[in-house]
Design an enzyme around this catalytic site. Sequence first.
Site, PDB file in Angstrom:
ATOM      1  CE1 TYR B 124      44.379  70.288  67.496  1.00  0.00           C
ATOM      2  CE2 TYR B 124      43.462  70.787  65.329  1.00  0.00           C
ATOM      3  CZ  TYR B 124      43.409  70.088  66.525  1.00  0.00           C
ATOM      4  OH  TYR B 124      42.407  69.188  66.743  1.00  0.00           O
ATOM      5  CD  GLU B 212      43.730  66.849  68.850  1.00  0.00           C
ATOM      6  OE1 GLU B 212      43.913  66.143  69.853  1.00  0.00           O
ATOM      7  OE2 GLU B 212      42.875  67.739  68.780  1.00  0.00           O
TER       8      GLU B 212
END
Lengths: 301, 403
Positions: B124, B212
């Site tokens: 991530y 993101e």
Amino acid sequence: MSILVHEKTRLMVQGITGDFGARHARLSLDYGTQLVAGVTPGKGGQVFEHNGFKVPIFNTVAEAAKQTGATVSAIFVPPPFAADAILECYDADLDLAVAITEGIPVRDMVRAKRAMAGRRTRLIGPNCPGLVTPGHGDKSHGGCRIGIAPGYIHRRGNVGVVSRSGTLTYEAVWQLTCRGKGQSTCVGIGGDPVNGTSHLDVIKLFNDDPETDAIIMIGEIGGNAEVEAARWIKAHCKKPVAGFIAGATAPAGRRMGHAGAVIGGAEDTAAAKIKIFEECGISVAATPSDMADALLRIWKG
Amino acid sequence: MNIHEYQAKTLFEKFGVAVPKGAAVQTAKEFEGALAQLDGTHGYMVKSQIHAGGRGKGTFTNGFKGGVKFSATKEKALENAQAMLGNTLVTAQTGEAGRKVQTIYFTEAANLGKRADGRDDEYYLAILLDRATSCPVIVASTEGGMEIEHVAHHTPEKIFKVQVDPAVGLQAFQARQIAFSLGFTGEIFKQCVTLVTKLYQFYWDKDCAMVEVNPLLVTQEGKLLALDAKVSFDDNALFRHPDVVALRDLNEEDAKEIEASKFGLSYIALDGNIACLVNGAGLAMSTMDIIQHFGGSPANFLDVGGGATKDQVTAAFKIILGDANVKGIMVNIFGGIMDCNVIALGIVEAVKETGLKLPLVVRLEGNNVEAGKATLAASGLTIVSGDSMADAAQKIVKLVNNK
């Protein structure tokens, strides 16, 4: 004394020749504020006239400060140029820069705030209503009005008010005034995610101010500034504090007008903030109609 | 402002951030051409493009399951794309109404690497503003492919943060810190340092609110790729990015919110039945709160701003009345500087123009308030006056609930 500004504070307005800046410059002059200079690059040498007042206009903040002794600036410059206007204040070593402008890019504010760290100049705002230290005259005339708040709703007294929102500040001030309680200084710190002066900064000033006997702190969803202030109040504040948090009904992830009013995590919600306020001994107003009464429940004035 | 995944990845590529090869199309007849550009050795991904998360687990209103599908063959990819395009996808984030899929994004499926424990090799990475410090922060985690909130809650030690000093920007050592924190070595380490550096440059140069990548993954061939991309931009900075503004998809935005923004109004629809019209964001938010406090349910957030005009008030009424759920209206104006009588005249005109039949409670306070109240009283219209916010809220709740 009040905090940050007082009746004799000498003010300049950046963007005084624009519609917005001119309108509020006139209202400040009518209120009796010592507005002594205007700044518009390229219009230096002109004069801003209103009701017999003649305010000289300068090309730069530094020149305006040097020629008139102004120590505070109200910034009404359009968003693309506003961060530049803020930085010009610290370059001129002013005491205070109050950025009224709404819609300044976050990146510009991130850089400006970093550049001002450790400098003498304090920033209030942006996207804020400014601040008012009421005067002793009729309808608080003669006070220092910086920004866009209505002057006449105030009354000189001993309650300090700090809020992110303009209209909620006016609401609290008006409730106080209607109940015969005046204000020392009312500060709108603005609704943006990156701002200069925080709730806590203002609370500390009120705590040290001999003229301020009680405080109303108004917050919103989003961020943890109110929580930080509440925890400090519990540990250090000597004065009674009432509080209100707007946004109990706001859905998560939606921006409620103010760029900063977005519920991100669990700590950002109104319910979480209210709970912490209560734990910290702050008298919480159940509704925005109850702000002054929430204070009067714990402070008799 | 939000953009689609395929648009975000096009921008990523421009900035040198590695992504799987893909092609986006808006019509079925372009499907074959798009797939022909891709190498299907490891299959294809067929991805519905909507501005909402949870696509993979979503369901179409026609019953088809999954807004993101792996397709082993070209034929399967075509079949999946046919099932998605033009249909409405409902996910955890879209609400019941769902969103119509108007673009399909085909990508080459990645040959996902595996960790020693057999799990997919997914990570991530995000960049956003840290409000507490007013600085950008890069957030990385070894736990990719799942909700980051879940990771933050259960295994906070697996989240790594690097704060960037805006005075000097992202430093090389900070990009290395991220790559080390994810446990990379050798070639993947180098690719990670490059990817983080380029991604930060994109975030900063394009005034992003958030970038993101979830998941970021390592392929069996040893390549680091941004498999998904979620990007939003700072609305205040759009004036300096016409290329970004061109990516705006009005299909993804609420028609009433767009209409409101044309009049300088800030409007957000909610689920309740009491509409409100207020000046100032903080007051508008707390007007919603006070309606709920007294047992009502707010239908919207609507801020007419500090210097509302008659035209704005009329436009606001029309937008409010466009919501069929609305059973009553509360106007709450603290006219500090603006003249309450101007607002009152605007309200009267708006009520006449829209032929309003619903209960209307108006609370006016501030400058020239007596004249404003007189205007409302003399209008001959059924307008209930509220003396305070609390009084007005109680009155409108009673009027709506007793109907």
